[in-house]
Design a protein around this motif. Structure first.
Motif, PDB file in Angstrom:
ATOM      1  N   UNK A   1       0.845  -1.195   0.000  1.00 20.14           N
ATOM      2  CA  UNK A   1       0.000   0.000   0.000  1.00 20.14           C
ATOM      3  C   UNK A   1       0.874   1.237   0.000  1.00 20.14           C
ATOM      4  N   UNK A   2       0.386   2.317  -0.629  1.00 17.38           N
ATOM      5  CA  UNK A   2       1.203   3.527  -0.713  1.00 17.38           C
ATOM      6  C   UNK A   2       1.038   4.421   0.513  1.00 17.38           C
ATOM      7  N   UNK A   3      -0.143   4.395   1.122  1.00 17.44           N
ATOM      8  CA  UNK A   3      -0.441   5.371   2.185  1.00 17.44           C
ATOM      9  C   UNK A   3      -1.062   4.678   3.402  1.00 17.44           C
ATOM     10  N   UNK A   4      -0.752   5.181   4.600  1.00 17.45           N
ATOM     11  CA  UNK A   4      -1.310   4.582   5.812  1.00 17.45           C
ATOM     12  C   UNK A   4      -2.710   5.117   6.112  1.00 17.45           C
ATOM     13  N   UNK A   5      -3.661   4.878   5.224  1.00 19.54           N
ATOM     14  CA  UNK A   5      -5.012   5.412   5.453  1.00 19.54           C
ATOM     15  C   UNK A   5      -5.914   4.372   6.122  1.00 19.54           C
ATOM     16  N   UNK A   6      -7.224   4.598   6.084  1.00 20.45           N
ATOM     17  CA  UNK A   6      -8.151   3.705   6.791  1.00 20.45           C
ATOM     18  C   UNK A   6      -8.095   2.274   6.253  1.00 20.45           C
ATOM     19  N   UNK A   7      -7.755   2.143   4.960  1.00 19.60           N
ATOM     20  CA  UNK A   7      -7.695   0.799   4.403  1.00 19.60           C
ATOM     21  C   UNK A   7      -6.457   0.057   4.903  1.00 19.60           C
ATOM     22  N   UNK A   8      -5.358   0.783   5.069  1.00 21.16           N
ATOM     23  CA  UNK A   8      -4.156   0.170   5.625  1.00 21.16           C
ATOM     24  C   UNK A   8      -4.440  -0.312   7.047  1.00 21.16           C
ATOM     25  N   UNK A   9      -5.125   0.525   7.793  1.00 23.42           N
ATOM     26  CA  UNK A   9      -5.502   0.190   9.168  1.00 23.42           C
ATOM     27  C   UNK A   9      -6.338  -1.091   9.190  1.00 23.42           C
ATOM     28  N   UNK A  10      -7.259  -1.198   8.215  1.00 29.25           N
ATOM     29  CA  UNK A  10      -8.119  -2.387   8.150  1.00 29.25           C
ATOM     30  C   UNK A  10      -7.301  -3.629   7.827  1.00 29.25           C
ATOM     31  N   UNK A  11      -6.314  -3.485   6.963  1.00 30.27           N
ATOM     32  CA  UNK A  11      -5.462  -4.622   6.608  1.00 30.27           C
ATOM     33  C   UNK A  11      -4.718  -5.123   7.846  1.00 30.27           C
ATOM     34  N   UNK A  12      -4.219  -4.172   8.628  1.00 36.21           N
ATOM     35  CA  UNK A  12      -3.497  -4.538   9.849  1.00 36.21           C
ATOM     36  C   UNK A  12      -4.433  -5.271  10.810  1.00 36.21           C
ATOM     37  N   UNK A  13      -5.618  -4.749  10.967  1.00 41.47           N
ATOM     38  CA  UNK A  13      -6.583  -5.388  11.875  1.00 41.47           C
ATOM     39  C   UNK A  13      -6.899  -6.819  11.439  1.00 41.47           C
ATOM     40  N   UNK A  14      -6.887  -7.053  10.123  1.00 35.35           N
ATOM     41  CA  UNK A  14      -7.153  -8.400   9.621  1.00 35.35           C
ATOM     42  C   UNK A  14      -5.930  -9.304   9.748  1.00 35.35           C
ATOM     43  N   UNK A  15      -4.812  -8.719  10.126  1.00 34.03           N
ATOM     44  CA  UNK A  15      -3.600  -9.513  10.267  1.00 34.03           C
ATOM     45  C   UNK A  15      -2.861  -9.747   8.961  1.00 34.03           C
ATOM     46  N   UNK A  16      -3.170  -8.932   7.936  1.00 33.98           N
ATOM     47  CA  UNK A  16      -2.463  -9.079   6.669  1.00 33.98           C
ATOM     48  C   UNK A  16      -1.118  -8.370   6.748  1.00 33.98           C
ATOM     49  N   UNK A  17      -0.005  -9.082   6.467  1.00 31.00           N
ATOM     50  CA  UNK A  17       1.285  -8.388   6.431  1.00 31.00           C
ATOM     51  C   UNK A  17       1.227  -7.220   5.446  1.00 31.00           C
ATOM     52  N   UNK A  18       1.677  -6.072   5.896  1.00 30.42           N
ATOM     53  CA  UNK A  18       1.581  -4.864   5.083  1.00 30.42           C
ATOM     54  C   UNK A  18       2.967  -4.446   4.600  1.00 30.42           C
ATOM     55  N   UNK A  19       3.079  -4.194   3.302  1.00 29.88           N
ATOM     56  CA  UNK A  19       4.350  -3.787   2.708  1.00 29.88           C
ATOM     57  C   UNK A  19       4.220  -2.359   2.154  1.00 29.88           C
ATOM     58  N   UNK A  20       5.299  -1.617   2.201  1.00 27.77           N
ATOM     59  CA  UNK A  20       5.267  -0.253   1.662  1.00 27.77           C
ATOM     60  C   UNK A  20       5.428  -0.319   0.144  1.00 27.77           C
ATOM     61  N   UNK A  21       4.414   0.139  -0.571  1.00 24.38           N
ATOM     62  CA  UNK A  21       4.470   0.104  -2.032  1.00 24.38           C
ATOM     63  C   UNK A  21       5.512   1.089  -2.542  1.00 24.38           C
ATOM     64  N   UNK A  22       5.681   2.190  -1.827  1.00 26.08           N
ATOM     65  CA  UNK A  22       6.699   3.184  -2.182  1.00 26.08           C
ATOM     66  C   UNK A  22       7.669   3.276  -1.004  1.00 26.08           C
ATOM     67  N   UNK A  23       8.854   2.646  -1.144  1.00 26.35           N
ATOM     68  CA  UNK A  23       9.790   2.551  -0.013  1.00 26.35           C
ATOM     69  C   UNK A  23      10.047   3.893   0.671  1.00 26.35           C
TER      70      UNK A  23
END
Lengths: 352, 352
Positions: free
Chosen positions: A33-55
């Motif tokens: 994901x590019x940005x830490x928005x509400x969708x990123x937050x939801x991914x974390x809550x689901x336990x999905x490993x999150x990677x920075x799309x733009x380092x």
């Protein structure tokens, strides 16, 4: 287990991630994901490993209190297949990254057909994806058209298809899109891009498409005409269409008069996000005049390509046959609404 | 002078009254109205004699400070022709009143075809109205389709027409109508009533129509397909269409992308109420693929039937030829937008 990475976590990406997790033969490496928005937050809550799309933006995630599993390169390296669900045009830029790690990638319909070796629809050309470096899962509308054309072609022959696509102006969350109180030919010129795009799946098909944009967000509506090579009855056409798990014949008894009630119905049945993975074809609209077939169908732009992406993951790796993959996908997602109405079809008299 | 009474003073009635006043060979006896609302007030300000459509409600007008010229019967008695613009279904109930005074009457497209001896479109069947007791001016959409079919039939032959009508949900003032954020097949069954209605003008025409309703109020949009008996070029079709005064080919140079800008343009040119009496056909949409013609056109539901009503007044009395009446009507109303763009067509390069 097939290790799947999902690059992009917006409208399509979050649904693909959930669908991958639901498959018995797949494992979600993570989502980028590019940005830490509400969708990123939801991914974390689901336990999905999150990677920075733009380092370079990794810090923004840390500042937002979101732990990263790594950068997008790490995800690509760890994946057997990457599903690229980044915005239109970005996918093409990502090709080099996938090539670098020799990881086959699926792109979405927003990319041009030339982004990939093959354009894909599970029902129409599953086997064409095997061993491809890059596969493009065609857009929601092209998927919706292809699912109807394939069985019609097989059973009745298609002389010519003419489809007017009455398109929603934007998705429900697209607050900056229009129109408001307007009806736009879009594009004004004919054909719209959909006809040529369908030809990426059916190269020989004679099809003309016209695009219109209206002030609605829930679903598209297709006004569908197919001149057939034979002259079946409407009942025969309905029988053929109702045999397809990804075509839902909306019964007249259901009292569903448009896209609003379709979505309401989907939410009532507990569908995640109110998704409608199936083409929703109004049963009462299926009509045959001489050799001309007509029907209305609604297409949920946010979700009808999800089962197609799942199948494409297997297809590109040469796993499972078309039939087995589609059946497994449908069973695990819960695709197929015909059964919901089986009882109603028996209990109620159609209202006309 | 032809003495014309207008029964009903809503969306259509007020426009017909203004159009009658603009004709050199007509005199407005007055207008009949059921309620002393803002439209009645406007009629009074214009100096139009006002009649009570429902005699029992005459008091309401007096209480509202509005002087009446009489009751609707008085108006019918004084008229050579009555134009009935009452709401759908009421026209049929008024037939006996007109018959009682032996006054020919015109009805609107909201009435069933059986309300009258003949359904009317000036371009297609002007002469059929002569000496009829009752004439029905067909609806806005049927008018819009008929105006295109007539020249195509004459020049190229029509094998089959297929039209998807993307209809505005209600007029701008219809605050109780929908949909909001929905796209409805309307009716779900095929054909919509428009096809059979066009057959009341062209009995032999092979036509299928599909109706859709969307959240917009300004104009309808037709996605038009005609399989022709010959194979003209798009340019040849455009030439034929642009010869018709009531067809306006919207030039690509104009930057008009939908119904909103069409209405804005109409208001900029000083049109009364922003009316667009002409079919607005996007010139760039006119395409021919083999023998299939496609085009997009917008129809202003509030006004395209106004010149037709004016012509029908003359036609039913056997005054003027079709050509002379249409020319006179167009000249007095100011129908014909091609000339507005003549300069622009020469000055600007099309943007594609």
């Amino acid at each position: 287990m097939i290790k799947v990475g999902v690059n992009g976590y917006g409208t399509i990406g979050k649904r693909v991630a959930d669908a991958v997790v639901a498959q018995p033969d797949m494992e979600l490496v993570g989502v980028a994901k590019t940005r830490p928005n509400f969708e990123a937050e939801a991914a974390v809550r689901k336990g999905y490993p999150l990677y920075a799309a733009i380092p370079e933006r990794s810090d923004a995630f840390r500042e937002g209190g979101i732990d990263l599993a790594g950068e997008v390169e790490d995800m690509v390296m760890a994946s057997d297949v990457v599903v690229d669900t980044t915005p239109s045009g970005i996918g093409a830029e990502n090709r080099e990254l996938y090539r670098q790690y020799d990881t086959p990638a699926l792109f979405q319909g927003g990319e041009g057909a030339d982004v990939a070796d093959v354009s894909f629809n599970a029902r129409a050309n599953y086997d064409a994806a095997e061993d491809a470096e890059f596969v493009r899962v065609v857009s929601c509308n092209t998927t919706g058209i292809s699912r109807v054309i394939a069985p019609l072609e097989e059973h009745f022959g298609v002389e010519k298809a003419r489809v007017t696509l009455i398109r929603r102006g934007g998705d429900p969350g697209d607050s900056s899109r229009g129109p408001i109180n307007d009806i736009l030919p879009d594009p004004i010129t004919i054909p719209s891009h959909h006809g040529p795009d369908v030809n990426s799946i059916f190269p020989e098909l004679n099809i003309d498409t016209l695009g219109v944009k209206v002030p609605a967000t829930l679903m598209h509506l297709h006004s569908f005409n197919v001149t057939l090579e034979s002259e079946p009855t409407a009942e025969e056409v309905k029988d053929v269409l109702s045999d397809e798990s990804r075509l839902f014949l909306v019964p007249g008894t259901a009292g569903i008069d448009g896209t609003g009630k379709l979505k309401e119905f989907a939410m009532d049945t507990g569908r995640p996000r109110g998704d409608l993975w199936e083409n929703c074809i109004w049963e009462e609209s299926v009509s045959v005049e001489d050799d001309d077939l007509y029907l209305f169908q609604s297409i949920h732009q946010e979700s009808d390509v999800i089962p197609e992406n799942v199948d494409a993951i297997r297809a590109v790796l040469g796993r499972e046959t078309q039939e087995d993959s589609m059946e497994l996908t449908d069973q695990r997602l819960g695709v197929g609404l015909e059964s919901v109405f089986d009882g109603m079809r028996k209990r109620l008299t159609p209202y006309q």
